[in-house]
Scaffold this active site. Sequence first.
Site, short mmCIF file in Angstrom:
data_model
loop_
_atom_site.label_atom_id
_atom_site.label_comp_id
_atom_site.label_asym_id
_atom_site.label_seq_id
_atom_site.Cartn_x
_atom_site.Cartn_y
_atom_site.Cartn_z
N ASN A 52 31.85 0.44 -29.37
CA ASN A 52 32.50 0.41 -28.06
C ASN A 52 33.95 0.86 -28.14
OD1 ASN A 52 30.07 -0.83 -27.50
ND2 ASN A 52 30.95 -2.66 -26.57
N VAL A 53 34.32 1.80 -27.26
CA VAL A 53 35.69 2.30 -27.19
C VAL A 53 36.17 2.23 -25.75
CG1 VAL A 53 37.19 4.31 -27.54
CG2 VAL A 53 35.29 3.88 -29.13
N SER A 90 32.56 -3.14 -17.38
CA SER A 90 32.86 -4.56 -17.40
C SER A 90 32.74 -5.11 -15.98
CB SER A 90 34.28 -4.79 -17.92
OG SER A 90 35.22 -4.25 -17.00
N ASP A 130 26.80 -11.95 -22.66
CA ASP A 130 27.72 -12.52 -23.64
C ASP A 130 27.62 -14.04 -23.57
OD1 ASP A 130 29.70 -13.36 -25.31
OD2 ASP A 130 31.31 -12.18 -24.38
N GLU A 140 25.20 -11.49 -27.83
CA GLU A 140 26.36 -11.64 -28.72
C GLU A 140 26.35 -12.98 -29.42
OE1 GLU A 140 31.22 -11.93 -28.45
OE2 GLU A 140 30.23 -10.41 -27.23
N ASP A 198 29.04 -4.61 -19.67
CA ASP A 198 29.77 -5.00 -20.87
C ASP A 198 30.26 -6.44 -20.74
OD1 ASP A 198 30.93 -4.67 -23.35
OD2 ASP A 198 32.73 -3.69 -22.59
N HIS A 199 29.92 -7.28 -21.69
CA HIS A 199 30.31 -8.70 -21.69
C HIS A 199 29.93 -9.37 -20.38
CE1 HIS A 199 32.33 -8.93 -25.55
NE2 HIS A 199 32.82 -7.73 -25.30
N THR A 207 40.07 0.80 -25.00
CA THR A 207 41.54 0.82 -25.04
C THR A 207 42.09 2.19 -25.42
OG1 THR A 207 41.58 -1.52 -25.63
CG2 THR A 207 43.58 -0.25 -26.05
N GLY A 235 35.37 -3.42 -29.83
CA GLY A 235 36.75 -3.25 -30.26
C GLY A 235 36.93 -2.07 -31.19
#
Length: 287
Positions: free
Chosen positions: A229-230, A49, A105, A135, A84-85, A232, A208
């Site tokens: 995507n993993v 990110s 994104d 996205e 990412d994003h 958390t 998520g």
Amino acid sequence: MLVSATEMLQKAVEGHYAVGQFNINNLEWTKAILATAQECNSPVILGVSEGAGKYMGGYDVVMGIVNGLIKDQNITVPVSVHLDHGSYDHCYKCMEAGFPSVMFDGSKYSIEENIEKTKELVAAAHAKGISIEAEVGSIGGEEDGVVGMGECADPAECKQIADLGVDFLAAGIGNIHGKYPENWKGLQFDVLASVQEKTGTLPLVLHGGTGIPDDMIKKAISLGVAKINVNTECQLVFAEATRKYIEAGKDLEGKGFDPRKLLAPGVEAIKAKVKEKMELFGSVGKA
């Protein structure tokens, strides 16, 4: 072996499995994920990110760590590093730093502006042999200050973005970042099926991935999801293992305070979680 994510995800669609994107935050996380991918003979995507990139010292530092580990740890499975994003500006920054894959994104913009910016970035990325994710429909929750309400994507808009030549597409289907609340209604498979119908064999992305039941993961894969995507979940097991080590007083025994010992339980927890996910996604042995 550092590669763009295009070929590995096309193979995943054809083979009806998914490649895991596991976000990295430091040397320990990167080393743990790469070692597990090698052990499982699985392709892997390292998600970065904008916030993690800044925390690690910059995108050049990220690529230095990854390239160094691939060489010195003899990592032979396909590895991609993926923004990412990413915002419009940071997509260009990552391309310049040597990222083989980026995500733009544009879900916060109108579909017209999303199309305009995505089209430009697709041309810039492909000119360098870089894969690009777009996205449509925001992902719920918050990640690095990017807040989404979890709106489901419009399949017609997904086709418009897909037709720009993106390599894979994230479509909101009720998924969120972070922990899922108890009243979560689950993934909207009718929307996912409609998106797949409109976009054909284009690899789809499920953000998520933490907390989604296994049966939903498998159904999503059956409907064209080739990248999951993993983040958390790895954070949670790392924190839990580190807490147990400290609460047990291990850091007070001998040289237990040495960061190489202090962080070791967390690293092993990440390895176990990544292996578990690779087995669930079906990517083991697919390198």
